[in-house]
Design a protein around this motif. Structure first.
Motif, PDB file in Angstrom:
ATOM      1  N   ILE A 272     -48.452  15.000 -15.532  1.00  0.00           N
ATOM      2  CA  ILE A 272     -49.201  16.246 -15.730  1.00  0.00           C
ATOM      3  C   ILE A 272     -48.423  17.221 -16.620  1.00  0.00           C
ATOM      4  O   ILE A 272     -49.022  17.985 -17.393  1.00  0.00           O
ATOM      5  CB  ILE A 272     -49.530  16.894 -14.374  1.00  0.00           C
TER       6      ILE A 272
ATOM      7  N   GLN B 107     -49.923  18.848 -20.160  1.00  0.00           N
ATOM      8  CA  GLN B 107     -50.114  20.281 -20.431  1.00  0.00           C
ATOM      9  C   GLN B 107     -49.463  20.679 -21.747  1.00  0.00           C
ATOM     10  O   GLN B 107     -50.047  21.440 -22.534  1.00  0.00           O
ATOM     11  CB  GLN B 107     -49.525  21.099 -19.283  1.00  0.00           C
TER      12      GLN B 107
ATOM     13  N   LEU C 262     -58.415  15.408 -10.138  1.00  0.00           N
ATOM     14  CA  LEU C 262     -57.975  15.585 -11.530  1.00  0.00           C
ATOM     15  C   LEU C 262     -58.952  15.076 -12.590  1.00  0.00           C
ATOM     16  O   LEU C 262     -59.010  15.670 -13.680  1.00  0.00           O
ATOM     17  CB  LEU C 262     -56.609  14.919 -11.728  1.00  0.00           C
TER      18      LEU C 262
ATOM     19  N   ASN D  19     -59.172  16.546 -16.377  1.00  0.00           N
ATOM     20  CA  ASN D  19     -58.517  15.705 -17.370  1.00  0.00           C
ATOM     21  C   ASN D  19     -59.467  15.372 -18.518  1.00  0.00           C
ATOM     22  O   ASN D  19     -59.069  15.350 -19.692  1.00  0.00           O
ATOM     23  CB  ASN D  19     -58.012  14.427 -16.696  1.00  0.00           C
TER      24      ASN D  19
END
Length: 370
Positions: free
Chosen positions: A98, A102, A246, A250
């Motif tokens: 993750i 980002q 997620l 995503n």
């Protein structure tokens, strides 16, 4: 190599479908943009280098998403189910993934926006457009640095991002952090979208060309919509059940940078279309070959008119301020010309072409300096 998850759920298939499809679109769009430059014999400029970097970051982001589906359980099931069946290794790996997700998201979007703004600075010689573009670049750079720092500092120590057993470790509100960065991203998207619109509206060109140009530059509205959807989806994320919550976030986080790269490249693909022979501003009646001695010439079309070498794709996006420009088109028959007209045209330095004469006049007003 670790655990390899079977592709069984709808969430897994959606993440993979988006990752492959939009990565392909971004790469194709940038490739066509560069091919267009080659066809037009244009050198690469800063805007091109930034869009190439943005494409690389966007494809990198999608590569991590694909890895997360196969090796970290994105969209497979709830965390408790995965932990009971495969252990905590996939969950730990996903929490690690993750972080670069980002970073690549913010880097790709910032490079795309800087690419667009640098293009504005180059093609719009208007002071306020340049100032807005430079100021927005500054905000984007600051936003990029702040987003990366937030990703690095929101959990202390840093390893607490994926290892919740570290004594004394803590994390801030990661979902709120993602939301704030998303809101700033949306604001800059809107600024980039609306900045050229007043200048495009003031351009002196055929209406259909103006509408087409505004539409092409306005494609960024799609990115703004995706960005708004992403912000709303981020609120559904739950880090305690990250594998299950997620996928939607995503998907939108992957679509946005790839789509931004694609849409930013479309306005630069004009040379691929070639030069259009359609000119809506001038209409002419079909004349017979009997009334036009040159109608059968190879240099003329069926109407007896020679095609003008006018490539509108080379027009600069520069509104004419304080400059009045008149164009007069006259159609004359060869048998009606007289020597006085020929003499007058020769005195004004106009070349006799037979059939059509074009006279252009410019009136420029110079104001006195104060």
């Amino acid at each position: 190599m670790g655990v390899i998850f079977p592709i069984e759920t709808q969430g897994q298939k959606q993440v993979l479908g988006v990752a492959f499809t939009f990565s392909f679109l971004a790469v194709i769009a940038v490739s066509l943009r560069l091919i267009s430059h080659k066809l037009a014999r244009k050198e690469w400029i800063a805007s091109d280098y930034f869009i190439i970097a943005a494409c690389i970051f966007a494809v990198g982001l999608q590569s991590i998403s694909i890895t997360g589906v196969f090796q970290a359980g994105i969209g497979y099931d709830h965390v408790t189910t995965i932990a009971a069946k495969y252990g905590m290794e996939p969950i730990t790996k996903l929490l690690k993934l993750i972080i670069p997700l980002q970073f690549l998201w913010v880097l790709s979007l910032s490079c795309t926006k800087i690419s667009i703004l640098s293009l504005y600075i180059r093609i719009f010689p208007i002071a306020w457009v340049k100032w807005v573009s430079w100021a927005t670049m500054g905000v984007i750079i600051a936003w990029t640095i702040a987003t990366i720092l937030a990703g690095c500092l929101i959990c202390r120590p840093f390893a607490f991002n994926w290892d919740q057993t570290i004594p004394g470790g803590s994390c801030g509100d990661q979902v709120s952090s993602f939301t704030v960065t998303g809101v700033i991203n949306l604001v800059t998207d809107i600024i980039v979208l609306v900045t050229p619109m007043p200048r495009l509206y003031m351009l002196q060109m055929a209406t259909y060309k103006k509408v087409t140009l505004i539409t092409v530059f306005g494609l960024g509205l799609v990115t703004c919509i995706i960005s708004a959807f992403r912000i709303s989806v981020l609120s559904t994320m739950n880090f305690s059940d990250i594998t299950y919550t997620l996928p939607r976030a995503n998907i939108f986080s992957g679509i946005e940078p790839c789509l931004a790269v694609t849409l930013a490249s479309i306005p630069m693909m004009r040379p691929l279309l070639g030069r259009s022979n359609y000119t809506p501003d001038i209409t002419a009646r079909r004349t017979s070959k009997a009334s036009n001695p040159t109608a059968g010439s190879d240099d003329h079309d069926d109407n007896g008119f020679r095609e003008l070498d006018d490539d509108s794709s080379q027009l600069s996006l520069r509104p004419l301020e304080g400059l009045k420009h008149k164009v007069r088109v006259a159609v004359r028959n060869r048998d009606r010309r007289n020597s006085a007209e020929d003499s007058e045209r020769n005195n004004h330095g106009q070349k006799e072409s037979g059939g059509i004469s074009v006279k252009q006049e410019w009136a420029v007003q110079h104001g006195a300096r104060k």
